[in-house]
Design a protein around this motif. Structure first.
Motif, PDB file in Angstrom:
ATOM      1  N   HIS A 231       7.787 -26.976   8.348  1.00 38.63           N
ATOM      2  CA  HIS A 231       8.121 -25.521   8.040  1.00 38.63           C
ATOM      3  C   HIS A 231       9.125 -25.452   7.141  1.00 38.63           C
ATOM      4  N   SER A 232       9.993 -26.355   7.092  1.00 49.53           N
ATOM      5  CA  SER A 232      11.093 -26.389   5.831  1.00 49.53           C
ATOM      6  C   SER A 232      10.638 -26.677   4.354  1.00 49.53           C
TER       7      SER A 232
ATOM      8  N   GLY B 283       9.041 -23.670   3.223  1.00 50.58           N
ATOM      9  CA  GLY B 283      10.049 -22.680   2.590  1.00 50.58           C
ATOM     10  C   GLY B 283      10.288 -23.278   1.366  1.00 50.58           C
TER      11      GLY B 283
ATOM     12  N   VAL C  66       7.262 -21.957  -0.603  1.00 47.81           N
ATOM     13  CA  VAL C  66       7.289 -20.586  -0.918  1.00 47.81           C
ATOM     14  C   VAL C  66       8.334 -20.393  -2.118  1.00 47.81           C
ATOM     15  N   PHE C  67       9.506 -20.879  -2.123  1.00 45.03           N
ATOM     16  CA  PHE C  67      10.249 -20.667  -3.344  1.00 45.03           C
ATOM     17  C   PHE C  67       9.924 -21.218  -4.392  1.00 45.03           C
TER      18      PHE C  67
ATOM     19  N   SER D 240      11.791 -16.871   0.114  1.00 47.54           N
ATOM     20  CA  SER D 240      11.897 -18.325   0.950  1.00 47.54           C
ATOM     21  C   SER D 240      12.599 -17.939   2.107  1.00 47.54           C
ATOM     22  N   ILE D 241      13.715 -17.336   2.185  1.00 49.35           N
ATOM     23  CA  ILE D 241      14.588 -17.057   3.446  1.00 49.35           C
ATOM     24  C   ILE D 241      13.915 -16.153   4.378  1.00 49.35           C
TER      25      ILE D 241
ATOM     26  N   PHE E  75      10.681 -15.925   4.682  1.00 50.12           N
ATOM     27  CA  PHE E  75       9.455 -16.663   5.278  1.00 50.12           C
ATOM     28  C   PHE E  75      10.000 -17.682   6.189  1.00 50.12           C
ATOM     29  N   CYS E  76      10.931 -18.441   6.011  1.00 51.70           N
ATOM     30  CA  CYS E  76      11.732 -19.202   6.999  1.00 51.70           C
ATOM     31  C   CYS E  76      12.235 -18.725   8.212  1.00 51.70           C
TER      32      CYS E  76
ATOM     33  N   HIS F  86       6.759 -17.084  12.965  1.00 51.57           N
ATOM     34  CA  HIS F  86       6.347 -18.447  12.853  1.00 51.57           C
ATOM     35  C   HIS F  86       6.869 -19.033  14.114  1.00 51.57           C
TER      36      HIS F  86
END
Length: 196
Positions: A10-11, A14, A17-18, A35-36, A38-39, A44
């Motif tokens: 997951h990280s 992220g 995504v960024f 990104s934030i 999304f995370c 999720h």
């Protein structure tokens, strides 16, 4: 170890995504915010917290890698990036069948860059992705677990209605993330109107 692996995947997503947002919009703060969000989005929770959600994480990871590899190919015109995008697409399909949804971002990329890239190349690339999807669909219906289709026999119209119900439920969870849990029952449209 399973939970740690899910958190690491997951990280990594992220970060991807960024990278994707920054590559598309060239705006650091927009990429960081995306990104934030999304995370940290609670939708999720199931995929990251439960071991059985690993397929969701993997299909998302390989879908992001497919899009990023293809964008890198368009920028650099290196065939290795294009082959990597096709390979990641295959991995996304093998992770979970929802990997076919990569065709949606592919169209968005197509709309965003069609002025910079010849249409012949984009059409040929789309055909290669669609060809991989067609091969997978044929294998899925004939070789890979065909017994799964025997249990639930729905007509095409019932499949469309059931897909719409599931899509509405996921949009509801995306917009109003409450009552998040692993087991969800959605009433399906069938001849006996049972729940799956």
């Amino acid at each position: 170890g399973y939970h740690l692996t899910n958190i690491i995947i997951h990280s990594l997503m992220g970060l991807l995504v960024f990278y994707l947002f920054f590559a598309l919009f060239s705006d650091y703060w927009l990429a960081l915010l995306g990104s934030i969000l999304f995370c940290a989005h609670p939708i999720h929770t199931e995929a990251v917290a439960y071991i059985s959600g690993r397929a969701e994480l993997l299909v998302s990871l390989f879908t992001l890698l497919t899009v990023i590899s293809y964008l890198n190919y368009l920028k650099s015109n290196r065939n290795i990036a294009y082959l990597l995008s096709l390979f990641c697409f295959v991995l996304a399909l093998l992770s979970k069948e929802a990997g076919f949804l990569i065709l949606v971002p592919f169209f968005l990329v197509y709309l965003g860059i069609r002025a910079k890239t010849p249409k012949i190349n984009l059409s040929r690339h789309f055909i290669s992705f669609a060809g991989i999807l067609a091969i997978y669909a044929i294998l899925r219906l004939t070789v890979l677990f065909p017994i799964l289709f025997v249990r639930y026999k729905f007509s095409f119209l019932q499949d469309i209605l059931n897909f719409s119900l599931v899509l509405i439920e996921y949009l509801r969870i995306l917009i109003f993330p409450h009552h998040l849990h692993l087991f969800r029952s959605i009433p399906v449209v069938s001849s006996n109107n049972s729940n799956i």
